[in-house]
Each structure stands twice: as C-alpha cells, then as structure tokens.
Design a protein around this motif. Structure first.
Motif, PDB file in Angstrom:
ATOM      1  N   TYR A   1       0.836  -1.210   0.000  1.00 38.46           N
ATOM      2  CA  TYR A   1       0.000   0.000   0.000  1.00 38.46           C
ATOM      3  C   TYR A   1       0.869   1.257   0.000  1.00 38.46           C
TER       4      TYR A   1
ATOM      5  N   ARG B   1       2.445   1.885  -3.395  1.00 41.30           N
ATOM      6  CA  ARG B   1       1.480   2.366  -4.397  1.00 41.30           C
ATOM      7  C   ARG B   1       0.936   3.758  -4.063  1.00 41.30           C
TER       8      ARG B   1
ATOM      9  N   GLN C   1      -0.872   4.586  -1.485  1.00 38.18           N
ATOM     10  CA  GLN C   1      -2.186   4.551  -0.830  1.00 38.18           C
ATOM     11  C   GLN C   1      -2.089   4.776   0.674  1.00 38.18           C
TER      12      GLN C   1
ATOM     13  N   LEU D   1      -8.413   4.103   4.929  1.00 35.04           N
ATOM     14  CA  LEU D   1      -8.121   3.090   3.917  1.00 35.04           C
ATOM     15  C   LEU D   1      -8.919   1.813   4.186  1.00 35.04           C
TER      16      LEU D   1
ATOM     17  N   ASN E   1     -11.469   0.154   1.568  1.00 38.18           N
ATOM     18  CA  ASN E   1     -11.342  -1.240   1.134  1.00 38.18           C
ATOM     19  C   ASN E   1     -12.629  -2.018   1.342  1.00 38.18           C
TER      20      ASN E   1
END
Length: 427
Positions: A34, A37, A39, A61, A65
């Motif tokens: 994560y 990337r 995120q 997050l 998700n």
C-alpha cells in the motif's frame, strides 16, 4: 512512496506495522505494498525499528477497502470481486493483460501457470512432485470404486496430498507457490494410466513422471500413442483453460481462501463445484452428442431429438461471449492439422450449422474439447479431467490474490424472507 513527512502533531496517533496490518486485515508485506502504491503514508520514528502509520489514514483506507472489495453488487445485481488476473472483453480474454490465446499458443501450460501466479515469465518451467506425496495420493485414488469419476479421483488425490504435507498451513506467497508446483503434478501422477497408453517422446532422464504435464496426462486419458500434433492441442487446451475470471468453481476457491483455508483445501472447494453439468462436466455432454452425430451421420436428427426432449444443445453458446468462444476458435485451428480429427471436427461444425437454423449460437470450448477427446479415443469424462487439472492453476492464482485481501470478506448477508418472529414453538 511517502517515507519522509513532517513530525506528528500532538493529536496524531501512530500505529505500528503489526497494528496496521491487523486493522486492514492483511499481511504486513501488504501494508508496504500500500505504501509503495501511494495509498498509505509511513514514517520511521527516530530510534525506532520499524515504520509507523497515521491511525486516521489507516482507518480511512480500511473503510475504503470495505466499500470497494466487500461483496459489492454490480450493475446487474451480480457479485463483483477485484482481480488482476483475467479480463474478458469484446469476445477476447487476457491473462494479466496478455492475450490468453496467444499466450497458450506460444507457451506451455506450466509457463502459462507461472505467468498467472507471478506475472513473470519462467521459460522452461517444469512441475514435479516428490514420490512420497504421489504414492500417498495414488494409494487413496486406487482405493476408490471402479465407477468413481475423474473429479472424485482428483478430489481424493488433493485431500491425500494435503494430509501428507504438514506445512500446508503456511499461506505465505512462496509456500503457496511451492504447493502449487507440487500439487498439480501430484493430481496428474495419481491418476491411473490407461492400459496401452504411451508417449514415446523423450523426456528428461527417461522418466515420464518428469516430462511435460500434457504428456503425462495423455497416457491417463487414452490408450492411443501420443503424437506431436495431438500433444500440442492438449497442452494448448490446458493453457487456455487455466483461468476464466470468476467461474462458479473459482468463486468457491476464493470463498475458501477468504476464510484462510490452505491451498489444498481451496483447490478441493473448486473441485467440488466443477463436477456440475453446467460447468466442468459440460464437455462430456458435448462428447456424447458428437459421438451420436458421427454414429447417425448427420446432426439434424440428433439436434431434433435434443430439442424435442427439452434439452439445451451442449457445446454451444457462452454467457460471456456474443460470438465464438476464443478458446474454441484456437483449438479448432489446431485440430484442423490432425487428420484423424477431421470426422469429429466436421460433426462439430454440422452441429453448429444445424442449430443456427433455429438459434444462432456459436461453439464454445466444450465442443472443441469434445472434438479432441472423441477423436483421440478418450472417454467422455476426459474433458472433465483436462478442465479440472488445467483450472487448478487459475484456482491457485485466485487463492494467492485472496490471501492478500481482508479475511472473510467473501461473507455476504442473507436477506431473510421467511416467517417473521416471534412464532410459537412447534408442537
């Protein structure tokens, strides 16, 4: 990767990697994925051993998700699951962005499997199983009654192989990949060879339990000697069948993996579903239809009998393709190069043309498999065996993907439509 951020304010709460992984329901390595990337932000505290994460950002997050990857309803009210493995679009399909029919035509089944699992090419990939594991699986299969079907044998072999592997509960990527490279050849080698079946092609060390999987599977499907062209069709068929998005059996595998069942158990879940006549057993129905057309000399009366009895014509149509199934098209092209397949191929085209007078349905992969099995002296159940062994690669790929997701996310809620409580106790 955001690894350098200003110092935390007094109200900011930081979480360790372990706490972050638990809150997100993933493995620690997924937390860093994560971060890579973009995120999730991370910061290494002065004097600290590991990275820390902002609690509010982690919770946001986690909520995102749950919204995206929970059992979300699609536009048509169907279950949708995020995946990076297979895309089906405009009557074509792709494995990790690569045209699957081209991949299967140029690479062996083992190489296709490796691509699905890792996204990296592995030229010359070969799968072998340790003899002790094969011996346990083979003994279990041999104990079954003679009328046991191919999926019965494969399911028992998978369970026996699991029992022989004390490390099966290790769900790390490396361990699961190791299991996959052993389980698939175990499934093949545990099946009893057909009397008289042989493959005269040279193999490493002269041992046929170490050659390509398609060659080893051939001698377990037919007593006819293998030839280069037929083996190529079988190997390509296995590559084409390795995955096909969220088919019913694949969904069962992902549900099992979501509950953190080990890889053998996840594959067993898939094998439990594939036996249905609307899934893996459909090729056997097409095989028997093809033999009847060959016996009667024309598809007309055979198709008429099927329609009169209210049965759908096996081997035709696919809900994901408006035209011809690309897997069928690829196999038909290879089957045209095999002289002894010509009668079965002509019968298949007769079935398509005859049915088109009433409903314009195109051939699917079950009909192409039926041409292969019928022209090679295989039993009607052979396509089920081919399908199940080949699809194991895709099941492992989906299990690997699911292990990186939040546990138990494949848990939809029931919509109760029964009698409303409270009701009196039954007398």
């Amino acid at each position: 990767m955001r690894d350098q951020e200003p110092p935390a304010g007094p109200a900011e709460r930081r979480l360790s990697t372990k706490e972050t992984a638990e809150l997100l329901g993933v493995k620690p390595e997924t937390v860093y994925a994560y971060v890579s990337r973009g995120q999730l932000g991370s910061r290494r505290e002065p004097g600290g051993r590991g990275s820390t994460f902002d609690a509010a950002e982690v919770e946001a997050l986690a909520r995102r998700n749950r919204r995206e990857s929970g059992a979300a309803a699609g536009a048509a009210g169907e279950l949708t699951v995020r995946t990076r493995l297979t895309l089906i679009a405009e009557d074509r399909y792709y494995f990790r962005g690569v045209d699957a029919t081209e991949l299967a035509a140029r690479h062996t089944y083992e190489e296709v499997a490796e691509w699905l699992w890792t996204g990296r090419p592995r030229p010359g990939a070969a799968f072998t199983a340790p003899e002790p594991a094969v011996a346990v699986a083979r003994a279990a299969v041999n104990a079954l009654p003679e009328h046991a079907g191919p999926t019965d044998r494969l399911r028992v072999a998978a369970i026996a192989a699991a029992a022989a592997d004390p490390l099966r509960f290790d769900l790390s990527e490396g361990a699961v990949l190791g299991t996959a490279r052993v389980l698939i050849p175990t499934l093949v080698d545990a099946l009893p060879p057909v009397p008289g079946g042989r493959d005269d092609r040279p193999v490493p060390g002269g041992r046929h339990d170490q050659g390509p999987l398609a060659h080893r599977l051939w001698v377990r499907l037919t007593g006819r000697p293998a030839d280069e062209a037929s083996l190529r069709v079988l190997d390509t068929a296995m590559g084409l069948l390795a995955d096909h998005d969220l088919a019913a059996s694949t969904l069962a595998v992902r549900v099992a993996a979501s509950a953190r069942a080990h890889a053998y158990a996840a594959v067993s879940a898939g094998l439990g579903v594939i036996e249905g006549p609307l899934h893996g057993a459909a090729g056997g129905l097409a095989h028997r239809l093809l033999l009847e057309v060959l016996d009667r000399g024309s598809a007309g009366p055979v198709v008429a009998d099927e329609l009169r009895d209210g049965r759908r014509i096996p081997g035709l149509g696919h809900r994901l393709y408006t035209g011809e199934d690309p897997r069928a098209r690829a196999l038909f092209a290879l089957l045209e190069e095999i002289p002894h397949a010509a009668p079965a191929l002509a019968a298949a085209r007769d079935i398509v043309a005859t049915t088109a007078r009433r409903t314009p349905l195109h051939a699917n992969v079950d009909l192409a498999l039926a041409v292969l099995t019928a022209s090679s002296g295989m039993p009607s159940t052979a396509s089920e065996t081919i399908f199940a062994v080949a699809r194991t690669a895709g099941w492992i790929a989906h299990a690997l993907e699911e292990y990186g997701e939040r546990p138990l996310r494949m848990r939809p809620s029931g919509r109760y439509v029964g009698r409303r409580p409270p009701q009196p106790l039954p007398e």
